[in-house]
Design a protein around this motif. Structure first.
Motif, PDB file in Angstrom:
ATOM      1  N   SER A  75       5.611 -19.028  -1.408  1.00  0.00           N
ATOM      2  CA  SER A  75       4.336 -18.260  -1.382  1.00  0.00           C
ATOM      3  C   SER A  75       2.838 -17.115  -0.586  1.00  0.00           C
ATOM      4  N   THR A  76       3.524 -15.877  -1.237  1.00  0.00           N
ATOM      5  CA  THR A  76       3.429 -14.426  -0.373  1.00  0.00           C
ATOM      6  C   THR A  76       3.991 -13.728  -1.001  1.00  0.00           C
ATOM      7  N   THR A  77       2.960 -12.205  -0.720  1.00  0.00           N
ATOM      8  CA  THR A  77       3.581 -11.296  -1.141  1.00  0.00           C
ATOM      9  C   THR A  77       4.042 -10.239  -0.849  1.00  0.00           C
ATOM     10  N   CYS A  78       5.150 -10.959  -0.325  1.00  0.00           N
ATOM     11  CA  CYS A  78       6.304  -9.937   0.365  1.00  0.00           C
ATOM     12  C   CYS A  78       7.218 -10.011  -1.184  1.00  0.00           C
ATOM     13  N   PRO A  79       7.962  -8.774  -1.001  1.00  0.00           N
ATOM     14  CA  PRO A  79       7.636  -7.959   0.083  1.00  0.00           C
ATOM     15  C   PRO A  79       7.109  -6.867   0.109  1.00  0.00           C
ATOM     16  N   SER A 106       0.624  -1.510  -0.190  1.00  0.00           N
ATOM     17  CA  SER A 106      -0.387   0.087   0.006  1.00  0.00           C
ATOM     18  C   SER A 106       0.963   1.226   0.052  1.00  0.00           C
ATOM     19  N   GLN A 107       2.123   1.419   0.036  1.00  0.00           N
ATOM     20  CA  GLN A 107       2.957   2.589   0.652  1.00  0.00           C
ATOM     21  C   GLN A 107       4.254   2.325  -0.485  1.00  0.00           C
TER      22      GLN A 107
END
Length: 105
Positions: free
Chosen positions: A55-59, A18-19
């Protein structure tokens, strides 16, 4: 033939879905990656986002775009050509700096 394995894990504070990471965060990330690349002799194209391995949205999309676009790798390679030294902060010196950053100074 030499085989290397392992991970050098870095973290930036923020929600980069979001940022957008600040210019200072991006430059600090590049500087630390350049130091690590020189220290452990790996190429900038070896730098991945957590999502490349799990399986992640990181970073986060807004930080990952800096990695995936090649902009981070380009900056890392530029910085690798400059002499640098990692500065270690500990104890009160480190805590004071964190407090200053959090206060928005």
């Amino acid at each position: 033939m030499l085989f290397r394995s392992g991970y050098f894990l870095l973290a930036l504070e923020g929600d980069f879905n979001s940022q957008t990471p600040s210019a200072e965060q991006q430059e600090s990330l590049a500087a630390l990656c350049a130091w690590a690349a020189n220290r452990w002799r790996f190429d900038a194209d070896a730098i991945l986002g957590h999502r490349d391995l799990a399986s992640t949205t990181c970073p986060g999309d807004r930080l990952y775009s800096y990695v995936a676009s090649g902009d981070l790798g380009t900056r890392v390679e530029e910085l690798r050509q400059m002499p640098s030294e990692l500065v270690y902060l500990r104890g009160h010196e480190a805590l004071d700096l964190v407090a200053e950053i959090e206060a928005g100074a």
